[in-house]
Structures are given as C-alpha cells and as structure tokens.
Design a protein around this motif. Structure first.
Motif, PDB file in Angstrom:
ATOM      1  N   ALA A  98       0.796  -1.228   0.000  1.00  0.00           N
ATOM      2  CA  ALA A  98       0.000   0.000   0.000  1.00  0.00           C
ATOM      3  C   ALA A  98       0.833   1.285   0.000  1.00  0.00           C
ATOM      4  O   ALA A  98       0.494   2.237  -0.714  1.00  0.00           O
ATOM      5  CB  ALA A  98      -0.981   0.001   1.170  1.00  0.00           C
ATOM      6  N   PRO A  99       1.935   1.371   0.745  1.00  0.00           N
ATOM      7  CA  PRO A  99       2.741   2.591   0.699  1.00  0.00           C
ATOM      8  C   PRO A  99       3.886   2.529  -0.318  1.00  0.00           C
ATOM      9  O   PRO A  99       4.778   3.373  -0.287  1.00  0.00           O
ATOM     10  CB  PRO A  99       3.296   2.685   2.126  1.00  0.00           C
ATOM     11  N   ASP A 100       3.872   1.549  -1.210  1.00  0.00           N
ATOM     12  CA  ASP A 100       5.031   1.295  -2.075  1.00  0.00           C
ATOM     13  C   ASP A 100       4.608   1.126  -3.535  1.00  0.00           C
ATOM     14  O   ASP A 100       4.595   0.021  -4.080  1.00  0.00           O
ATOM     15  CB  ASP A 100       5.749   0.031  -1.586  1.00  0.00           C
ATOM     16  N   ALA A 244      -3.738  -2.068   4.027  1.00  0.00           N
ATOM     17  CA  ALA A 244      -3.882  -0.667   3.635  1.00  0.00           C
ATOM     18  C   ALA A 244      -2.830   0.199   4.326  1.00  0.00           C
ATOM     19  O   ALA A 244      -2.162  -0.224   5.274  1.00  0.00           O
ATOM     20  CB  ALA A 244      -5.282  -0.166   4.000  1.00  0.00           C
ATOM     21  N   ALA A 245      -2.700   1.425   3.829  1.00  0.00           N
ATOM     22  CA  ALA A 245      -1.781   2.374   4.446  1.00  0.00           C
ATOM     23  C   ALA A 245      -2.272   2.733   5.849  1.00  0.00           C
ATOM     24  O   ALA A 245      -3.480   2.856   6.095  1.00  0.00           O
ATOM     25  CB  ALA A 245      -1.669   3.632   3.596  1.00  0.00           C
ATOM     26  N   ILE A 269       5.440   1.487  10.339  1.00  0.00           N
ATOM     27  CA  ILE A 269       6.165   2.093   9.225  1.00  0.00           C
ATOM     28  C   ILE A 269       6.147   1.213   7.972  1.00  0.00           C
ATOM     29  O   ILE A 269       6.212   1.718   6.852  1.00  0.00           O
ATOM     30  CB  ILE A 269       7.619   2.448   9.647  1.00  0.00           C
ATOM     31  N   ASP A 270       6.046  -0.112   8.140  1.00  0.00           N
ATOM     32  CA  ASP A 270       5.931  -0.993   6.973  1.00  0.00           C
ATOM     33  C   ASP A 270       4.735  -0.639   6.108  1.00  0.00           C
ATOM     34  O   ASP A 270       4.741  -0.877   4.902  1.00  0.00           O
ATOM     35  CB  ASP A 270       5.813  -2.456   7.412  1.00  0.00           C
ATOM     36  N   GLN A 271       3.690  -0.121   6.736  1.00  0.00           N
ATOM     37  CA  GLN A 271       2.487   0.276   6.006  1.00  0.00           C
ATOM     38  C   GLN A 271       2.400   1.794   5.877  1.00  0.00           C
ATOM     39  O   GLN A 271       1.317   2.351   5.774  1.00  0.00           O
ATOM     40  CB  GLN A 271       1.249  -0.267   6.713  1.00  0.00           C
ATOM     41  N   GLY A 272       3.564   2.456   5.874  1.00  0.00           N
ATOM     42  CA  GLY A 272       3.608   3.898   5.662  1.00  0.00           C
ATOM     43  C   GLY A 272       3.726   4.727   6.917  1.00  0.00           C
ATOM     44  O   GLY A 272       4.027   5.919   6.861  1.00  0.00           O
ATOM     45  N   ASP A 358      -5.658   2.276  -2.289  1.00  0.00           N
ATOM     46  CA  ASP A 358      -4.671   3.232  -1.799  1.00  0.00           C
ATOM     47  C   ASP A 358      -3.746   3.731  -2.897  1.00  0.00           C
ATOM     48  O   ASP A 358      -3.245   4.864  -2.834  1.00  0.00           O
ATOM     49  CB  ASP A 358      -3.838   2.598  -0.673  1.00  0.00           C
ATOM     50  N   LEU A 359      -3.484   2.892  -3.893  1.00  0.00           N
ATOM     51  CA  LEU A 359      -2.569   3.273  -4.981  1.00  0.00           C
ATOM     52  C   LEU A 359      -3.303   3.693  -6.247  1.00  0.00           C
ATOM     53  O   LEU A 359      -2.672   3.959  -7.271  1.00  0.00           O
ATOM     54  CB  LEU A 359      -1.614   2.106  -5.283  1.00  0.00           C
TER      55      LEU A 359
END
Length: 371
Positions: A98-100, A244-245, A269-272, A358-359
C-alpha cells in the motif's frame, strides 16, 4: 516443485524464508529446495545444515530466481530481485504494497503470483502470518524506545522504569492489537507508567482486565490522543489496517506539544507509518530528530533478533508453503479462502482491494485468478 530461498539484501536483514527444519519438511514432501550459499548465516545455520536437510546450495540468487518455481523470502523483494521475477513464478513473502507504488508496479509488470504474508487470514479474522512478527516488533519497540530515550541517543535521559523516589517514564501506546499488547507487556514489566489507546470498547475492556492496575486504558479520540502524546516520554505507534496504508494519527503539529527528547517508535512504518513525520529508517541509522523529538522508524524491526524471528515466522508460514508446493498455487488458494486473501498481485493485476484503492490502481478480485 522447485522451491528457492535467497539471502535477504535489505539493510541489516538477517531473517530467512526457510530454516533447515523447513527445508526438511519440503524435501519430505518430494520437493526440491535451492538455498543460496550463506542464506542461514544470520540465524546461525551454515550451508552444511541446509545440505543435511536436503537442500542444494546455489552460488547466486540469480540462479535461484531463474530455476525456482516458488521463491520463499521474508522481506519485500528489492529492485534487483524484482527484476529477476518471471511470469507465473510464485513469490511468497511480506510485501506491504500500500505505501510502495514502485514495488507494486514492478510486481504487476513481472506477472508473477505474489502472495503476501501480511494479508493471509484465519477463521477468527486474525492475521496469523503477521502475528508473530507483530509480537516481536511490539516487544522490541520498548527496547528500542528505552535506548532512544537515553541522552547519548538524543533522548530526554529518562530511565523507563524510574528508580525509588523518581517517577518512571510515561509510555503511550496507540493501538491495542498484537503490537500494542506486547509493547504494553514489556513496558509494564519494566515499571513504566503505561497508557494504551484504542477505539474498540471490547479491546479496551480486554486490556483492562488483563493489565488491571499495571496499565491504563483510554479511548482513542482526537482530544485523548493529543493529551496522551503531549504527556508521554515514549509513544509507540501500533495501528494496523490490514493491507492498507496506516492512518496518520500523530500530526506534525502535535510534536510541538511534546517534551523535548521524547521518542516516537513507529511500528506501523511498513504500512507507511502512523505518525505524519515518519519516514522509514534502517538498523544502520535507526533514528532522526524533528522538532526535538526522536523518531525510530526501522522498517524491519524483527530483523534485529533474526533467529527468534525466523523460527517464529517459519512456524506459521511453512504449512501454507507446503500446500502451495503440494497442490500448486491455484488449487491451494481455491481450497483455502484464508490463503486466497494473501494474493496481492497476480498475472499483472492487483488482487487485493485495499492496495488497489490506496494506490489508485485497477482491482481484480483474487477469486477471478483461480477460476
């Protein structure tokens, strides 16, 4: 099936996708296992242990990616690894997509079958492949936070448990799930003044019954969260929305209300990350300071205790790996809706709704991939 496991190349990541004991199980099921030379050095298992378990030792990761039908890892594939994935190859590891967006695009382009540990579910709605690492990270968050509070590391110079005649540190834990519970166990055990915030009355009741007077609980609304953060010496962020983020719960403005030298540890932090000022760090350079507040945002915290983490992880990931290898990925996912929930990217499509949302990418249900 030919199953491969490679050395992790993320900064200070020593965990292993398959232990020698896991190799033994796969070989007993009739599968061939390829292990990169030195893959188990970080957990104290040399090449001889893998050979004895039945693995073939291979000199390079490139050869394993070229030959293996399934790659079993721990952390998300790095750019060099993603470039080696091929169409139809199974990737079984943590992904945290989600954050990547860059990783997600590369996995889509590879047309590989990407199964993420962190979104595999169980009958109770839990995340069994994420749980052991959340347990480790929750406990480590207190160790890391206690170290960061030391003056030499930029902190306030506060001992977490205090001493007779001197008050202990105040610890605010955001989220009462697996991370938060384990962090609270450690912090309370060290004698800190612990407050756990959560939005679920059921979770708060369960935590209150378990901890009794050793930790306080507080409903997590904006006012209570702001007050707890302002009072705290150490704040642990342990909020998770599966796949999800993470929501940004601690804002940059809140930092100005905190004590100088207070510490934020962002386990999400793994999820943003759940702090607005969070950015991923490494074990080599774990902290940075903003507005006098120390931030610890290491994205692979359990890698610091690689042996414990690896064995805890293999305990829960191996049964699914065996089913995938025994049945093939389509049949294994068709028989198990909880494993199907782990399918995040497949044949060039995003198959996990929260990642697609999310993306802002097209979403294809995972069930469509096994028809």
């Amino acid at each position: 099936m030919i199953v491969g496991t490679v050395r992790e190349i993320k900064n200070h990541e020593y965990r292993v996708g398959l232990t020698p004991e896991s190799v033994t199980e796969l070989v007993a099921h009739g599968h061939d296992v390829l292990a990169e030379t030195g893959v188990g050095d970080g957990i104290g298992s040399g090449d001889d242990a893998y050979r004895a378990a039945g693995a073939t030792i291979v000199a390079t990761a490139a050869e394993i990616f070229a030959r293996a039908e399934m790659i079993v890892k721990v952390k998300e594939p790095q750019p060099a690894e993603r470039a080696m994935l091929r169409e139809g190859q199974i990737l079984y590891t943590y992904l945290h997509l989600a954050p990547d967006p860059e990783q997600t695009r590369d996995l889509i382009a590879s047309k590989a079958v990407c199964i993420a540990y962190e979104t595999v579910t169980d009958a109770s709605g839990g995340l069994p492949l994420l749980k052991p690492m959340s347990q480790v990270a929750g406990r480590l968050s207190i160790q890391a936070g206690a170290t960061a509070l030391e003056k030499a590391h930029g902190g306030r110079g506060v001992l977490l448990g205090g001493v007779p005649g001197v008050l202990p540190a105040k610890v605010a834990i955001i989220g009462g799930g697996v991370v938060g519970f384990n962090a609270a166990q450690m912090a309370a055990g060290m004698g800190a003044d612990v407050t756990i915030l959560d939005r679920s009355p059921e979770v708060l009741e369960r935590l209150g019954i378990y901890f009794e007077a050793r930790a306080k609980t507080r409903f997590s609304n904006r006012a209570n969260l702001a007050a707890a953060v302002a009072e705290a010496d150490l704040v642990i962020g342990g909020v998770l929305i599966p796949g999800a983020a993470a929501p940004k719960l601690v804002t940059a403005d809140m930092l100005k209300t905190m004590k100088k030298g207070a510490v934020l540890v962002d386990v999400a932090i793994d999820q943003g990350g759940c702090f607005e000022t969070s950015r991923a760090t490494t074990h080599a350079e774990p902290t940075y300071i903003i507005d006098g507040i120390v931030h610890y945002c290491v994205a692979n915290m359990p890698g610091a205790v690689a042996r414990t983490s690896t064995y805890a992880l293999n305990n829960v990931t191996l049964p699914h790996a065996l089913r995938i290898a025994d049945l093939g990925w389509k049949a294994a996912l068709a028989r198990d809706p909880h494993l199907l929930a782990g399918l995040n990217v497949c044949n060039g499509h995003v198959t996990y709704e929260a990642v697609a949302r999310d993306l802002d990418l097209p979403y294809v249900p995972a069930a469509d991939m096994i028809r």
